[in-house]
Design a protein around this motif. Sequence first.
Motif, PDB file in Angstrom:
ATOM      1  N   MET A   1       0.851  -1.169   0.000  1.00  0.00           N
ATOM      2  CA  MET A   1       0.000   0.000   0.000  1.00  0.00           C
ATOM      3  C   MET A   1       0.889   1.222   0.000  1.00  0.00           C
ATOM      4  O   MET A   1       1.902   1.266   0.700  1.00  0.00           O
ATOM      5  N   LEU A   2       0.521   2.212  -0.764  1.00  0.00           N
ATOM      6  CA  LEU A   2       1.229   3.488  -0.804  1.00  0.00           C
ATOM      7  C   LEU A   2       0.211   4.589  -0.583  1.00  0.00           C
ATOM      8  O   LEU A   2      -0.834   4.591  -1.224  1.00  0.00           O
ATOM      9  N   ILE A   3       0.514   5.481   0.345  1.00  0.00           N
ATOM     10  CA  ILE A   3      -0.356   6.624   0.626  1.00  0.00           C
ATOM     11  C   ILE A   3       0.503   7.876   0.512  1.00  0.00           C
ATOM     12  O   ILE A   3       1.469   8.036   1.265  1.00  0.00           O
ATOM     13  N   ARG A   4       0.183   8.745  -0.420  1.00  0.00           N
ATOM     14  CA  ARG A   4       0.913  10.001  -0.580  1.00  0.00           C
ATOM     15  C   ARG A   4       0.063  11.129  -0.021  1.00  0.00           C
ATOM     16  O   ARG A   4      -1.117  11.231  -0.329  1.00  0.00           O
ATOM     17  N   VAL A   5       0.686  11.947   0.820  1.00  0.00           N
ATOM     18  CA  VAL A   5      -0.026  13.058   1.442  1.00  0.00           C
ATOM     19  C   VAL A   5       0.621  14.375   1.047  1.00  0.00           C
ATOM     20  O   VAL A   5       1.797  14.425   0.675  1.00  0.00           O
ATOM     21  N   ASP A   6      -0.148  15.442   1.126  1.00  0.00           N
ATOM     22  CA  ASP A   6       0.311  16.771   0.742  1.00  0.00           C
ATOM     23  C   ASP A   6       0.873  17.493   1.950  1.00  0.00           C
ATOM     24  O   ASP A   6       0.358  18.520   2.384  1.00  0.00           O
ATOM     25  N   ALA A   7       1.915  16.913   2.539  1.00  0.00           N
ATOM     26  CA  ALA A   7       2.541  17.491   3.733  1.00  0.00           C
ATOM     27  C   ALA A   7       3.854  16.778   3.991  1.00  0.00           C
ATOM     28  O   ALA A   7       4.051  15.651   3.549  1.00  0.00           O
ATOM     29  N   GLU A   8       4.751  17.461   4.691  1.00  0.00           N
ATOM     30  CA  GLU A   8       5.964  16.824   5.166  1.00  0.00           C
ATOM     31  C   GLU A   8       5.711  16.421   6.613  1.00  0.00           C
ATOM     32  O   GLU A   8       5.579  17.282   7.481  1.00  0.00           O
ATOM     33  N   LEU A   9       5.595  15.133   6.866  1.00  0.00           N
ATOM     34  CA  LEU A   9       5.314  14.660   8.217  1.00  0.00           C
ATOM     35  C   LEU A   9       6.583  14.701   9.059  1.00  0.00           C
ATOM     36  O   LEU A   9       7.637  14.250   8.632  1.00  0.00           O
ATOM     37  N   THR A  10       6.462  15.239  10.248  1.00  0.00           N
ATOM     38  CA  THR A  10       7.575  15.229  11.197  1.00  0.00           C
ATOM     39  C   THR A  10       7.764  13.800  11.700  1.00  0.00           C
ATOM     40  O   THR A  10       6.903  12.933  11.521  1.00  0.00           O
ATOM     41  N   ASP A  11       8.886  13.554  12.356  1.00  0.00           N
ATOM     42  CA  ASP A  11       9.123  12.232  12.949  1.00  0.00           C
ATOM     43  C   ASP A  11       8.023  11.897  13.950  1.00  0.00           C
ATOM     44  O   ASP A  11       7.585  10.755  14.049  1.00  0.00           O
ATOM     45  N   GLY A  32       3.581   0.444   3.265  1.00  0.00           N
ATOM     46  CA  GLY A  32       3.539  -0.686   4.179  1.00  0.00           C
ATOM     47  C   GLY A  32       2.350  -1.574   3.880  1.00  0.00           C
ATOM     48  O   GLY A  32       1.568  -1.302   2.972  1.00  0.00           O
ATOM     49  N   GLU A  33       2.238  -2.631   4.624  1.00  0.00           N
ATOM     50  CA  GLU A  33       1.151  -3.590   4.454  1.00  0.00           C
ATOM     51  C   GLU A  33      -0.062  -3.161   5.273  1.00  0.00           C
ATOM     52  O   GLU A  33       0.085  -2.672   6.389  1.00  0.00           O
ATOM     53  N   MET A  34      -1.223  -3.340   4.719  1.00  0.00           N
ATOM     54  CA  MET A  34      -2.482  -3.113   5.423  1.00  0.00           C
ATOM     55  C   MET A  34      -3.180  -4.469   5.529  1.00  0.00           C
ATOM     56  O   MET A  34      -3.275  -5.203   4.545  1.00  0.00           O
ATOM     57  N   ALA A  35      -3.651  -4.775   6.714  1.00  0.00           N
ATOM     58  CA  ALA A  35      -4.303  -6.069   6.940  1.00  0.00           C
ATOM     59  C   ALA A  35      -5.621  -6.166   6.181  1.00  0.00           C
ATOM     60  O   ALA A  35      -5.966  -7.218   5.646  1.00  0.00           O
ATOM     61  N   ASP A  36      -6.350  -5.035   6.133  1.00  0.00           N
ATOM     62  CA  ASP A  36      -7.659  -5.058   5.487  1.00  0.00           C
ATOM     63  C   ASP A  36      -8.139  -3.628   5.238  1.00  0.00           C
ATOM     64  O   ASP A  36      -7.449  -2.665   5.563  1.00  0.00           O
ATOM     65  N   GLN A  37      -9.316  -3.508   4.661  1.00  0.00           N
ATOM     66  CA  GLN A  37      -9.901  -2.204   4.344  1.00  0.00           C
ATOM     67  C   GLN A  37     -10.128  -1.370   5.604  1.00  0.00           C
ATOM     68  O   GLN A  37      -9.964  -0.157   5.592  1.00  0.00           O
ATOM     69  N   GLU A  38     -10.474  -2.019   6.689  1.00  0.00           N
ATOM     70  CA  GLU A  38     -10.714  -1.323   7.953  1.00  0.00           C
ATOM     71  C   GLU A  38      -9.442  -0.629   8.446  1.00  0.00           C
ATOM     72  O   GLU A  38      -9.485   0.517   8.913  1.00  0.00           O
ATOM     73  N   GLU A  39      -8.313  -1.302   8.333  1.00  0.00           N
ATOM     74  CA  GLU A  39      -7.049  -0.690   8.750  1.00  0.00           C
ATOM     75  C   GLU A  39      -6.725   0.515   7.864  1.00  0.00           C
ATOM     76  O   GLU A  39      -6.301   1.560   8.350  1.00  0.00           O
ATOM     77  N   LEU A  40      -6.925   0.383   6.563  1.00  0.00           N
ATOM     78  CA  LEU A  40      -6.704   1.501   5.648  1.00  0.00           C
ATOM     79  C   LEU A  40      -7.598   2.678   6.014  1.00  0.00           C
ATOM     80  O   LEU A  40      -7.133   3.821   6.083  1.00  0.00           O
ATOM     81  N   GLN A  41      -8.856   2.435   6.286  1.00  0.00           N
ATOM     82  CA  GLN A  41      -9.776   3.507   6.662  1.00  0.00           C
ATOM     83  C   GLN A  41      -9.326   4.187   7.957  1.00  0.00           C
ATOM     84  O   GLN A  41      -9.457   5.394   8.112  1.00  0.00           O
ATOM     85  N   GLY A  42      -8.783   3.407   8.878  1.00  0.00           N
ATOM     86  CA  GLY A  42      -8.280   3.968  10.124  1.00  0.00           C
ATOM     87  C   GLY A  42      -7.119   4.924   9.879  1.00  0.00           C
ATOM     88  O   GLY A  42      -7.052   6.012  10.465  1.00  0.00           O
ATOM     89  N   VAL A  43      -6.192   4.535   9.003  1.00  0.00           N
ATOM     90  CA  VAL A  43      -5.051   5.395   8.670  1.00  0.00           C
ATOM     91  C   VAL A  43      -5.550   6.664   7.988  1.00  0.00           C
ATOM     92  O   VAL A  43      -5.131   7.774   8.327  1.00  0.00           O
ATOM     93  N   LEU A  44      -6.454   6.521   7.025  1.00  0.00           N
ATOM     94  CA  LEU A  44      -6.982   7.688   6.309  1.00  0.00           C
ATOM     95  C   LEU A  44      -7.750   8.616   7.249  1.00  0.00           C
ATOM     96  O   LEU A  44      -7.646   9.842   7.144  1.00  0.00           O
TER      97      LEU A  44
END
Length: 62
Positions: A1-11, A32-44
Amino acid sequence: MLIRVDAELTDELSGAFPHLVARTQRATTLTGEMADQEELQGVLSLLSSLGISVVEVVAFPD
């Protein structure tokens, strides 16, 4: 999975996603790896709650 965001994330912010690798170059790409759609939704949802715009989400076939 790749997620690109419009920001520079700090450590510190990158630490909110311990199972993803953050690479920053004017924007941040989280990979990184996502276990399922629910995990992806949590990150988003977390990115959204932090006020970070998601530019792209790419799922790689298994």
